[in-house]
Design an enzyme around this catalytic site. Structure first.
Site, short mmCIF file in Angstrom:
data_model
loop_
_atom_site.label_atom_id
_atom_site.label_comp_id
_atom_site.label_asym_id
_atom_site.label_seq_id
_atom_site.Cartn_x
_atom_site.Cartn_y
_atom_site.Cartn_z
CG PHE A 58 -1.61 -1.34 1.44
CD1 PHE A 58 -2.29 -1.96 0.41
CD2 PHE A 58 -1.51 -1.98 2.65
CE1 PHE A 58 -2.89 -3.21 0.59
CE2 PHE A 58 -2.09 -3.22 2.85
CZ PHE A 58 -2.78 -3.83 1.82
CB CYS A 59 2.10 3.62 -1.60
SG CYS A 59 1.87 3.16 -3.31
CB ALA A 60 2.42 2.77 3.81
#
Ligand code: PMP
Length: 421
Positions: free
Chosen positions: A369-371
């Site tokens: 999730f781009c984290a």
């Protein structure tokens, strides 16, 4: 020349004509991926359709069409600014999305600014900041976040450069867990140390009212496509001084007051136009403003209550599945928006997501999730908490919002309970 046509698309579901916050969708497709990009609200689609016959240049024409478009663009700025609680004198700058907004701010920071953030942020709020920024570890709870910030700011202000600008960059709600961060408390701490605050409201603003004045944050960033207005506009709102002193984000037409014949002989305008070089995204701005107005006109408490009921149903249902383990940072009862990440022990998340799509027409997200720093840490924590040694290295995320139903939640839970391998 042969042209291969795509298979006919299913008939789109057209939302009730009277409800501006009804969302467009396709019958039979279960969309549980609002946190990535929300569906289009009727208000946004209608606003675009209404303006399209008039479509012409913004800030660049004397004709009636152009003047109307310029007015629509500037009205959109006003509406979005009002919706997000802009103070008099704040700039409301249209960008492409939250990533673009935070990169713009990063380029506008005065030289030597130290940015303080947490490792729990989305990459958009981790990567744009200059070298020398401080990245605090993911806290175990909101109170720990506040204490960690206080300690970091004490250290910074005690250092040799006690007068250099400091910016605290924090999210309103995590795109991984949906958990809400203690923005007001963090801002109070920042104020005591004369630090500014930027709020990444990409995931908060679609779910609850966000007001820069009430929260006392200096800057705020949102994405239109997460706010039911998928026409390519985002916003950076905030204090004018740093923005007006910075070099223009995009050098070009629209950002200039005067350009001389000698190279580099140029005077840049101040105000939002300074950072909106080139022809602006009129339709994106107008669509976003239409949704903001529709949200402002509605009973948001009722929307929130409905979403929280669905969220509770989803989380309770997941907790009842023996293999499901939820990801969380702050604990099971922390306030959150309609986002849940989880894993199924012993199951590859990408494969689960693909099976849900193929066999059940359910769309959700898998991955980190781009984290990445946060998701990896939460996966390790979930393994420890559940005592399962067979958790996959990536997760699944279900997210809901306007138009989501308990039937959709139940379809996901049933599908997860009956997946056969
Ligand atoms: N911040 C958060 C919390 C997000 O969830 C996202 C998008 N997933 C972003 C920033 C970046 O938004 P965009 O991709 O629209 O630039």
């Amino acid at each position: 020349m042969t042209v291969t046509l795509a298979p006919p698309a299913p008939t789109p579901r057209i939302a009730a004509a009277t409800d501006p916050l009804a969302v467009l969708g396709v019958p039979g497709e279960v969309n549980l991926d609002y946190a990535a990009s929300a569906p289009c609200a009727r208000a946004a689609a209608d606003a675009v359709a209404e303006l399209l016959p008039w479509y012409a240049s913004v800030h660049r024409g004397a004709g009636a069409l152009s003047r109307r478009c310029t007015l629509a663009y500037e009205r959109a700025r006003q509406t979005v600014g009002d919706f997000l609680g802009a103070r008099p004198g704040d700039h409301v700058i249209f960008t492409r999305n939250t990533t673009d907004a935070l990169n713009l701010l990063a380029r506008a920071l005065p030289a030597g600014t130290t940015v303080v953030t947490f490792a729990g942020e989305h990459h958009a709020n981790l990567l744009p900041w200059p070298r020398g920024s401080v990245r605090l570890p993911v806290p175990a709870g909101p109170a720990e976040a506040v204490r960690a910030l206080e300690a970091a700011l004490t250290g910074l202000r005690r250092g040799a450069d006690a007068s250099t600008p400091v910016l605290v960059a924090v999210t309103g709600a995590s795109n991984v867990t949906g958990e809400r961060w203690p923005v007001a408390e963090l801002t109070r701490v920042a104020r005591r140390y004369d630090a500014r605050v930027v709020l990444d409201a990409a995931q908060l603003a679609p779910h609850v009212p966000v007001d820069a004045t009430a929260l006392d944050v200096d800057y705020l960033a949102v994405s239109g496509h997460k706010l039911y207005a998928p026409f390519g506009a985002g916003v950076l709102l905030g204090r004018a001084d740093w923005l007006d002193a910075a070099p223009p984000y995009l050098a070009g037409g629209g950002a200039t007051g005067h350009v001389g014949s000698a190279p580099h002989e140029v005077r840049w305008v101040s105000g939002p136009a300074r950072h909106e070089g080139g022809t602006p995204n009129l339709l994106g701005a107008v669509a976003l403003a239409a949704v903001c107005q529709a949200l402002a006109d509605t009973d948001r408490d009722a929307l929130h209550a409905h979403e929280q009921r669905l969220l509770a149903r989803l989380r309770t249902g997941l907790a009842a599945l023996p293999e499901a383990v939820e990801l969380r940072t702050f604990g099971p009862d922390a306030p959150r928006v309609g986002i849940v990440s989880f894993v199924l022990a012993g199951r590859d998340s990408a494969e689960v997501a693909a099976r849900l799509a193929r066999d059940h027409r359910i769309g959700l997200r898998d991955g980190l999730f781009c984290a990445h720093p946060l998701a990896r840490r939460l996966l390790a924590e979930a393994a420890g908490r559940s005592g399962r040694g067979d958790l996959p290295p990536t997760a699944l995320r279900a997210s809901i919002g306007l138009g989501s139903t308990s039937q959709e939640v139940d379809l996901l839970l049933t599908a997860l309970g009956t997946l056969r391998w």
